[in-house]
Design a protein around this motif. Structure first.
Motif, PDB file in Angstrom:
ATOM      1  N   LEU A  26       0.839  -1.206   0.000  1.00 25.93           N
ATOM      2  CA  LEU A  26       0.000   0.000   0.000  1.00 25.93           C
ATOM      3  C   LEU A  26       0.872   1.254   0.000  1.00 25.93           C
ATOM      4  O   LEU A  26       0.553   2.252  -0.669  1.00 25.93           O
ATOM      5  N   TRP A  27       1.979   1.209   0.752  1.00 23.39           N
ATOM      6  CA  TRP A  27       2.896   2.352   0.765  1.00 23.39           C
ATOM      7  C   TRP A  27       3.492   2.579  -0.624  1.00 23.39           C
ATOM      8  O   TRP A  27       3.573   3.714  -1.105  1.00 23.39           O
ATOM      9  N   GLU A  28       3.897   1.519  -1.298  1.00 19.04           N
ATOM     10  CA  GLU A  28       4.452   1.653  -2.644  1.00 19.04           C
ATOM     11  C   GLU A  28       3.401   2.190  -3.613  1.00 19.04           C
ATOM     12  O   GLU A  28       3.710   3.016  -4.483  1.00 19.04           O
ATOM     13  N   LEU A  29       2.157   1.757  -3.456  1.00 18.13           N
ATOM     14  CA  LEU A  29       1.078   2.263  -4.312  1.00 18.13           C
ATOM     15  C   LEU A  29       0.809   3.738  -4.049  1.00 18.13           C
ATOM     16  O   LEU A  29       0.466   4.488  -4.973  1.00 18.13           O
ATOM     17  N   TYR A  30       0.966   4.154  -2.795  1.00 21.43           N
ATOM     18  CA  TYR A  30       0.807   5.572  -2.454  1.00 21.43           C
ATOM     19  C   TYR A  30       1.811   6.428  -3.234  1.00 21.43           C
ATOM     20  O   TYR A  30       1.509   7.554  -3.642  1.00 21.43           O
ATOM     21  N   ASN A  31       3.000   5.868  -3.453  1.00 23.86           N
ATOM     22  CA  ASN A  31       4.017   6.571  -4.238  1.00 23.86           C
ATOM     23  C   ASN A  31       3.818   6.418  -5.739  1.00 23.86           C
ATOM     24  O   ASN A  31       4.323   7.222  -6.519  1.00 23.86           O
ATOM     25  N   GLU A 126      10.143   5.868 -15.966  1.00 24.08           N
ATOM     26  CA  GLU A 126      11.014   4.834 -15.406  1.00 24.08           C
ATOM     27  C   GLU A 126      10.773   4.632 -13.917  1.00 24.08           C
ATOM     28  O   GLU A 126      10.851   3.507 -13.410  1.00 24.08           O
ATOM     29  N   ILE A 127      10.487   5.710 -13.198  1.00 21.89           N
ATOM     30  CA  ILE A 127      10.269   5.603 -11.750  1.00 21.89           C
ATOM     31  C   ILE A 127       9.003   4.799 -11.456  1.00 21.89           C
ATOM     32  O   ILE A 127       9.004   3.881 -10.635  1.00 21.89           O
ATOM     33  N   ALA A 128       7.908   5.137 -12.147  1.00 24.15           N
ATOM     34  CA  ALA A 128       6.640   4.438 -11.927  1.00 24.15           C
ATOM     35  C   ALA A 128       6.760   2.965 -12.319  1.00 24.15           C
ATOM     36  O   ALA A 128       6.344   2.066 -11.573  1.00 24.15           O
ATOM     37  N   TYR A 129       7.353   2.710 -13.485  1.00 18.26           N
ATOM     38  CA  TYR A 129       7.515   1.327 -13.930  1.00 18.26           C
ATOM     39  C   TYR A 129       8.436   0.562 -12.980  1.00 18.26           C
ATOM     40  O   TYR A 129       8.216  -0.604 -12.673  1.00 18.26           O
ATOM     41  N   GLY A 130       9.463   1.257 -12.473  1.00 16.98           N
ATOM     42  CA  GLY A 130      10.407   0.633 -11.544  1.00 16.98           C
ATOM     43  C   GLY A 130       9.743   0.207 -10.243  1.00 16.98           C
ATOM     44  O   GLY A 130      10.097  -0.827  -9.667  1.00 16.98           O
ATOM     45  N   ILE A 131       8.779   1.001  -9.769  1.00 23.41           N
ATOM     46  CA  ILE A 131       8.055   0.648  -8.548  1.00 23.41           C
ATOM     47  C   ILE A 131       7.292  -0.659  -8.751  1.00 23.41           C
ATOM     48  O   ILE A 131       7.310  -1.550  -7.898  1.00 23.41           O
ATOM     49  N   VAL A 132       6.620  -0.794  -9.913  1.00 22.56           N
ATOM     50  CA  VAL A 132       5.855  -2.011 -10.192  1.00 22.56           C
ATOM     51  C   VAL A 132       6.784  -3.221 -10.262  1.00 22.56           C
ATOM     52  O   VAL A 132       6.504  -4.280  -9.679  1.00 22.56           O
ATOM     53  N   VAL A 133       7.903  -3.068 -10.960  1.00 23.69           N
ATOM     54  CA  VAL A 133       8.862  -4.171 -11.078  1.00 23.69           C
ATOM     55  C   VAL A 133       9.373  -4.580  -9.695  1.00 23.69           C
ATOM     56  O   VAL A 133       9.452  -5.761  -9.361  1.00 23.69           O
ATOM     57  N   LYS A 134       9.695  -3.582  -8.883  1.00 22.20           N
ATOM     58  CA  LYS A 134      10.245  -3.845  -7.548  1.00 22.20           C
ATOM     59  C   LYS A 134       9.254  -4.592  -6.664  1.00 22.20           C
ATOM     60  O   LYS A 134       9.587  -5.607  -6.049  1.00 22.20           O
ATOM     61  N   VAL A 135       8.015  -4.096  -6.575  1.00 20.16           N
ATOM     62  CA  VAL A 135       7.070  -4.686  -5.624  1.00 20.16           C
ATOM     63  C   VAL A 135       6.525  -6.027  -6.100  1.00 20.16           C
ATOM     64  O   VAL A 135       6.031  -6.814  -5.286  1.00 20.16           O
ATOM     65  N   CYS A 136       6.623  -6.307  -7.406  1.00 21.18           N
ATOM     66  CA  CYS A 136       6.112  -7.579  -7.918  1.00 21.18           C
ATOM     67  C   CYS A 136       7.203  -8.634  -8.048  1.00 21.18           C
ATOM     68  O   CYS A 136       6.921  -9.777  -8.413  1.00 21.18           O
ATOM     69  N   SER A 137       8.438  -8.258  -7.766  1.00 23.62           N
ATOM     70  CA  SER A 137       9.558  -9.187  -7.928  1.00 23.62           C
ATOM     71  C   SER A 137       9.834  -9.910  -6.618  1.00 23.62           C
ATOM     72  O   SER A 137      10.178  -9.289  -5.616  1.00 23.62           O
ATOM     73  N   ILE A 138       9.690 -11.218  -6.621  1.00 25.22           N
ATOM     74  CA  ILE A 138       9.990 -12.007  -5.436  1.00 25.22           C
ATOM     75  C   ILE A 138      11.467 -11.891  -5.090  1.00 25.22           C
ATOM     76  O   ILE A 138      11.857 -11.912  -3.923  1.00 25.22           O
ATOM     77  N   GLU A 139      12.320 -11.727  -6.120  1.00 23.96           N
ATOM     78  CA  GLU A 139      13.757 -11.593  -5.860  1.00 23.96           C
ATOM     79  C   GLU A 139      14.064 -10.340  -5.056  1.00 23.96           C
ATOM     80  O   GLU A 139      14.973 -10.323  -4.235  1.00 23.96           O
TER      81      GLU A 139
END
Length: 387
Positions: A26-31, A126-139
């Protein structure tokens, strides 16, 4: 965060459908969600029954309401996040027709845990796309790797705070060990090839530098023998990554080489203590160094919000130590301030360590205002007031 689907156009517009799974999502989505974006989500609304029926029934139920689950598409005008309540509220105007609510009407709806929503942006930078990649990556989210195994079977998993994900499964036929066989028996040769395959797969799937611990679980001596093989191969191949992270490996006993064996091992209190010690070994080591330097009083160790912020601004920080209570504060302004400090440290080649308040080193850091820095070089007078 679970990614359901996404679609992007050549002009960088597009949508992504997500399911938040914990309050950090939720915090990441807020950003991620911004004013002007569009969002489709489900929400309950009280609907007057007079609009649902006709004739006699309509007159009879006039004025009464029925609570219905609707799917609304809104243009975002305001985002409100309350960490303590685990609630992310979106306010905006509807942009698609709906039989129960008028177009361009204002509504407030919540992005809820375990509930799907779709976010539309005119441009995914890149920032918005990077947030999605980060929070959806199990790694990115996993802190612990695990291999639960028995002869001929191995399951390689990544573990986060709230899930265990199977990354790879290895199965290899192993001949039975016969009485009187020597060291070069078919069984031993097959096991050596099995260990080699597991080792290769582990190095391909696990980022040893990022993971804080690697659990090797098995009945008997299979896990212990795998660790011997891993370390022997690292020496043979001069693999510095494995050798630098060898202290992260934890050999534990399990009744089976399947996933229930891993669950069983993780519930053992002694394993939890050992895992905790290993996971926070770096934090404890850095904090011990910080205390030593602080006692030497050579201007390389400082604590306190003002002093640390000044050191970060100068680009002098080697390690920024932050208590989780500050890093995950309910006050959005405070939270953003410390995240900005962490980003600045990273951009200058330093590293940020988040200390859990429940851990011993985290308790000690909290006694020193919850924030401290270890510098690359001495900087005097950080605690003096500006003229």
């Amino acid at each position: 965060m679970k990614l359901i689907r996404q679609h992007f156009e050549k002009d960088k517009s597009g949508s992504t459908t997500l399911i938040p799974q914990d309050k950090e999502d939720l915090w990441e989505l807020y950003n991620l969600i911004q004013k002007g974006d569009e969002i489709t989500l489900s929400t309950h609304r009280n609907i007057k029954k007079a609009t649902l029926g006709s004739g006699v029934a309509q007159g009879k139920d006039k004025g009464k309401t029925e609570r219905k689950l609707l799917t609304l598409k809104m243009s975002v005008e305001d985002i409100e996040y309350t960490p303590s309540e685990e609630v992310l509220r979106i306010r905006g105007k509807t942009v698609e027709p709906n039989e129960y609510v008028p177009m361009q009407s204002y509504h407030t709806a919540e992005v809820q845990l375990q509930k799907q929503f779709t976010l539309y942006k005119d441009e995914w930078d890149e920032i918005a796309y990077g947030i999605v990649v980060k929070v959806c990556s199990i790694e990115e989210k996993a802190e612990v790797g695990a291999i639960v195994m028995e002869e001929g079977v191995a399951h390689l998993c990544l573990i986060t705070d709230n899930m265990t994900v199977l990354r790879n499964k290895i199965e290899k036929s192993i001949p039975r060990k016969r009485r009187g066989d020597g060291g070069g028996s078919k069984h031993d040769q097959a096991m050596e090839k099995f260990y080699q395959l597991v080792n290769t797969t582990m190095l391909r799937n696990f980022d040893l530098d990022k993971l804080k611990a690697i659990i090797l679980a098995s009945p008997g001596f299979v896990a212990a023998n795998l660790l011997k093989h891993v370390l022997a191969e690292a020496v043979k191949n001069n693999d510095k990554t494995v050798m630098q992270n060898k202290s992260k490996f934890i050999v534990v006993h399990s009744s089976t080489g399947y996933l229930q064996g891993l669950e069983e091992s993780l519930k053992d209190p002694s394993i939890q203590r050992q895992l905790s010690t290993t996971k926070f070994a770096k934090e404890a080591s850095v904090f011990e160094t910080f205390q030593k330097v602080l006692n030497e009083d050579d201007d390389r160790a400082w604590y306190g919000p003002t002093e640390c912020a000044r050191a970060v601004e100068m680009g002098a920080v080697k390690y920024l130590m932050i208590a989780d209570a500050l890093f995950r504060s309910d006050d959005i302004g405070v939270r953003k301030h410390y995240i900005a400090l962490a980003d600045a440290v990273k951009n200058n080649g330093g590293e940020t360590l988040v200390f859990l308040s429940l851990h011993e080193s985290g308790e000690q850091l909290n006694q020193l205002t919850g924030i401290a820095v270890l510098l690359n070089y001495p900087v005097p007078d950080l605690d003096e007031e500006d003229d």
